[in-house]
Write a protein that holds these residues in place. Structure first.
Motif, PDB file in Angstrom:
ATOM      1  N   ASP A 112       0.804  -1.222   0.000  1.00  0.00           N
ATOM      2  CA  ASP A 112       0.000   0.000   0.000  1.00  0.00           C
ATOM      3  C   ASP A 112       0.834   1.268   0.000  1.00  0.00           C
ATOM      4  N   GLY A 113       2.163   1.121  -0.047  1.00  0.00           N
ATOM      5  CA  GLY A 113       3.027   2.292  -0.057  1.00  0.00           C
ATOM      6  C   GLY A 113       3.325   2.870   1.306  1.00  0.00           C
ATOM      7  N   ARG A 114       2.995   2.128   2.378  1.00  0.00           N
ATOM      8  CA  ARG A 114       3.259   2.610   3.725  1.00  0.00           C
ATOM      9  C   ARG A 114       4.454   1.876   4.314  1.00  0.00           C
ATOM     10  N   MET A 115       5.202   2.583   5.149  1.00  0.00           N
ATOM     11  CA  MET A 115       6.374   1.998   5.783  1.00  0.00           C
ATOM     12  C   MET A 115       5.950   1.197   6.999  1.00  0.00           C
ATOM     13  N   ARG A 116       6.265  -0.095   6.990  1.00  0.00           N
ATOM     14  CA  ARG A 116       5.915  -0.984   8.091  1.00  0.00           C
ATOM     15  C   ARG A 116       7.153  -1.782   8.498  1.00  0.00           C
ATOM     16  N   PRO A 117       7.227  -2.201   9.764  1.00  0.00           N
ATOM     17  CA  PRO A 117       8.364  -3.023  10.195  1.00  0.00           C
ATOM     18  C   PRO A 117       8.440  -4.322   9.391  1.00  0.00           C
ATOM     19  N   LEU A 118       9.633  -4.694   8.979  1.00  0.00           N
ATOM     20  CA  LEU A 118       9.828  -5.950   8.262  1.00  0.00           C
ATOM     21  C   LEU A 118       9.584  -7.119   9.208  1.00  0.00           C
ATOM     22  N   PRO A 119       9.024  -8.218   8.717  1.00  0.00           N
ATOM     23  CA  PRO A 119       8.540  -9.270   9.619  1.00  0.00           C
ATOM     24  C   PRO A 119       9.628 -10.064  10.326  1.00  0.00           C
ATOM     25  N   ARG A 120      10.782 -10.262   9.724  1.00  0.00           N
ATOM     26  CA  ARG A 120      11.817 -11.114  10.320  1.00  0.00           C
ATOM     27  C   ARG A 120      13.027 -10.271  10.707  1.00  0.00           C
ATOM     28  N   GLN A 121      12.894  -9.496  11.754  1.00  0.00           N
ATOM     29  CA  GLN A 121      13.970  -8.606  12.178  1.00  0.00           C
ATOM     30  C   GLN A 121      15.214  -9.365  12.621  1.00  0.00           C
ATOM     31  N   GLU A 122      15.044 -10.601  13.122  1.00  0.00           N
ATOM     32  CA  GLU A 122      16.193 -11.355  13.616  1.00  0.00           C
ATOM     33  C   GLU A 122      17.124 -11.809  12.493  1.00  0.00           C
ATOM     34  N   LEU A 123      16.644 -11.743  11.248  1.00  0.00           N
ATOM     35  CA  LEU A 123      17.475 -12.136  10.108  1.00  0.00           C
ATOM     36  C   LEU A 123      18.119 -10.943   9.409  1.00  0.00           C
ATOM     37  N   LEU A 124      17.916  -9.757   9.950  1.00  0.00           N
ATOM     38  CA  LEU A 124      18.450  -8.554   9.324  1.00  0.00           C
ATOM     39  C   LEU A 124      19.707  -8.094  10.045  1.00  0.00           C
ATOM     40  N   LEU A 125      20.628  -7.532   9.289  1.00  0.00           N
ATOM     41  CA  LEU A 125      21.878  -6.991   9.816  1.00  0.00           C
ATOM     42  C   LEU A 125      21.881  -5.487   9.594  1.00  0.00           C
ATOM     43  N   PHE A 126      22.182  -4.746  10.627  1.00  0.00           N
ATOM     44  CA  PHE A 126      22.212  -3.283  10.514  1.00  0.00           C
ATOM     45  C   PHE A 126      23.366  -2.740  11.330  1.00  0.00           C
ATOM     46  N   THR A 127      24.093  -1.808  10.739  1.00  0.00           N
ATOM     47  CA  THR A 127      25.221  -1.163  11.414  1.00  0.00           C
ATOM     48  C   THR A 127      25.172   0.328  11.113  1.00  0.00           C
ATOM     49  N   ALA A 128      25.333   1.140  12.130  1.00  0.00           N
ATOM     50  CA  ALA A 128      25.407   2.594  11.981  1.00  0.00           C
ATOM     51  C   ALA A 128      26.817   3.051  12.336  1.00  0.00           C
ATOM     52  N   LEU A 129      27.350   3.960  11.542  1.00  0.00           N
ATOM     53  CA  LEU A 129      28.708   4.472  11.751  1.00  0.00           C
ATOM     54  C   LEU A 129      28.636   5.741  12.599  1.00  0.00           C
ATOM     55  N   ASN A 130      29.160   5.651  13.817  1.00  0.00           N
ATOM     56  CA  ASN A 130      29.205   6.793  14.738  1.00  0.00           C
ATOM     57  C   ASN A 130      27.848   7.498  14.851  1.00  0.00           C
ATOM     58  N   PRO A 131      26.796   6.788  15.263  1.00  0.00           N
ATOM     59  CA  PRO A 131      25.468   7.425  15.340  1.00  0.00           C
ATOM     60  C   PRO A 131      25.441   8.537  16.372  1.00  0.00           C
ATOM     61  N   GLU A 132      24.654   9.547  16.086  1.00  0.00           N
ATOM     62  CA  GLU A 132      24.504  10.676  16.997  1.00  0.00           C
ATOM     63  C   GLU A 132      23.403  10.391  18.012  1.00  0.00           C
ATOM     64  N   PRO A 133      23.452  11.049  19.164  1.00  0.00           N
ATOM     65  CA  PRO A 133      22.392  10.831  20.165  1.00  0.00           C
ATOM     66  C   PRO A 133      21.020  11.236  19.615  1.00  0.00           C
ATOM     67  N   GLY A 134      20.041  10.398  19.877  1.00  0.00           N
ATOM     68  CA  GLY A 134      18.689  10.697  19.451  1.00  0.00           C
ATOM     69  C   GLY A 134      18.360  10.301  18.035  1.00  0.00           C
ATOM     70  N   SER A 135      19.298   9.671  17.324  1.00  0.00           N
ATOM     71  CA  SER A 135      19.043   9.263  15.944  1.00  0.00           C
ATOM     72  C   SER A 135      19.665   7.901  15.702  1.00  0.00           C
ATOM     73  N   PRO A 136      18.907   6.969  15.136  1.00  0.00           N
ATOM     74  CA  PRO A 136      19.480   5.651  14.851  1.00  0.00           C
ATOM     75  C   PRO A 136      20.333   5.627  13.595  1.00  0.00           C
ATOM     76  N   TYR A 137      20.352   6.725  12.844  1.00  0.00           N
ATOM     77  CA  TYR A 137      21.143   6.782  11.621  1.00  0.00           C
ATOM     78  C   TYR A 137      22.582   7.140  11.951  1.00  0.00           C
TER      79      TYR A 137
END
Length: 374
Positions: free
Chosen positions: A147-172
């Motif tokens: 539907d074009g809406r952003m929703r959490p992906l169903p299998r979060q345990e299979l995803l890999l995510f890394t942020a480089l030097n994230p700032e406070p208050g932002s996950p990016y």
């Protein structure tokens, strides 16, 4: 004994479902156009692209130790598919680290089917939205649904995510290129100006001025001179030598020959020094010979080693998660330990000489102490 989970099903890639549609990118929480800006900077300035490539290459190789199934684990890491026709965990980490340095964040996915870890693929971080989870220690990756809406992906345990030097208050995370757009814009303006100046000065234009009085109208004289001049220039382009013959007093000048061209070496070097300093890569590794010697000092080697070590610490949890999941799915509860290759950026000959001089100094000091004791 640990039993395999039979509930692990579909290996459908969660990170690439909405990329085919122009409306599938969602609404990112980062400033619009930031990712496109970083990508354009790498495409326009080879020194930035080379710096990121050097950091990826210098991160080096590694081995994974496990108390059980060591040979099988090594074979899996060597042959695991990672998308785009690439195989091996090292290919995955190269693309993962490239995205991490360029955009400040990287995302990957472990594809599981029929209780087996089949592939490890990287994804496009610009097509996802990162949200904070229920606790400050969790992040939730959201993708675009039908539907074009952003929703959490169903299998979060299979995803890999890394942020480089994230700032406070932002996950990016923070991109390596974030502080460079202003200087990069000035540098590109200088390069464009140099190109225009050389185009004008290299493609020489002439002004032919006729003086004196002779029979015929001024229009006829101009046509005759123009015809003779064009024939002479055409002959020179064809490799022949032809004289330019005209009646009357003819004066020929090069248009713009007296106009000075500003020296761009100093401002270009000043800007490049700022850009290269942000990357942490020694200039001579990028083809910039600014000093009389092209050898790395001990201080430069130590600084670059610390940069590479920091990148390795960022990547290590990703490697451990992939190896741990493979071991668990094969019924083993042991841990996987990552051993990185040693970083040696110094000249081995110079290091050997330094060690020799140190031993000689110790020997002389010992002999002096013995002589004074007598």
């Amino acid at each position: 004994m640990f039993r395999k989970k039979q509930s692990v099903a579909a290996a459908a890639a969660q990170l690439r479902g909405g990329m085919q549609s122009p409306f599938g990118a969602g609404l990112p929480a980062v400033p619009p156009g930031e990712a496109q800006l970083y990508r354009a900077m790498r495409q326009s300035l080879p020194v930035l692209d080379a710096a990121i490539g050097k950091l990826v290459r210098l991160s080096g190789g590694f081995t994974v130790r496990s108390a059980q199934q060591q040979a099988a684990l090594n074979a899996f890491l060597r042959t695991v598919p990672c998308g785009r026709g690439q195989t091996g965990i090292h290919s995955f980490l190269s693309a993962y680290l490239d995205s991490l340095l360029t955009y400040g964040r990287a995302v990957g996915e472990m594809l599981v089917t029929q209780g087996e870890l089949r592939a490890v693929c990287w994804g496009d971080v610009n097509a996802l939205e990162i949200r904070e989870g229920k606790s400050p220690l969790e992040v939730v990756l959201c993708g675009c649904d039908a539907d074009g809406r952003m929703r959490p992906l169903p299998r979060q345990e299979l995803l890999l995510f890394t942020a480089l030097n994230p700032e406070p208050g932002s996950p990016y995370g923070v991109s390596l290129l974030r502080s460079m757009p202003f200087l990069a814009d000035i540098l590109l303006k200088i390069y464009r100006t140099i190109g225009k100046n050389w185009e004008r000065a290299g493609n020489v234009r002439y002004a032919v001025i006729c003086r004196g009085e002779e029979e015929g109208t001024a229009e006829e004289r101009c046509q005759t001179v123009a015809r003779e001049w064009s024939a002479a220039m055409q002959a020179s382009r064809d490799g022949a030598v032809r004289d330019f013959v005209a009646s009357g007093d003819v004066d020929i000048k090069v248009i713009g020959a007296d106009g000075p061209i500003l020296d761009s070496e100093t401002p270009v070097r000043q800007i490049l020094e700022q850009l290269v300093a942000r990357t942490g890569v020694p200039p001579f590794l990028l083809g910039l010979s600014w000093s009389s010697t092209e050898r790395m000092s001990a201080q430069q080697a130590d600084m670059l080693t610390s940069e590479i070590t920091a990148l390795r610490r960022t990547l290590e949890p990703v490697i451990e998660r992939v190896c741990t999941l493979w071991l668990r799915m094969h019924g083993y509860g042991c841990r996987a330990v990552v051993d990185w290759e040693d970083i040696n950026l110094q000249d081995e000959v110079e290091e050997a000489k330094a060690a020799l001089y140190l031993q000689q100094a110790r020997k002389l000091r010992q002999e002096n102490d013995e002589a004074e004791g007598k």
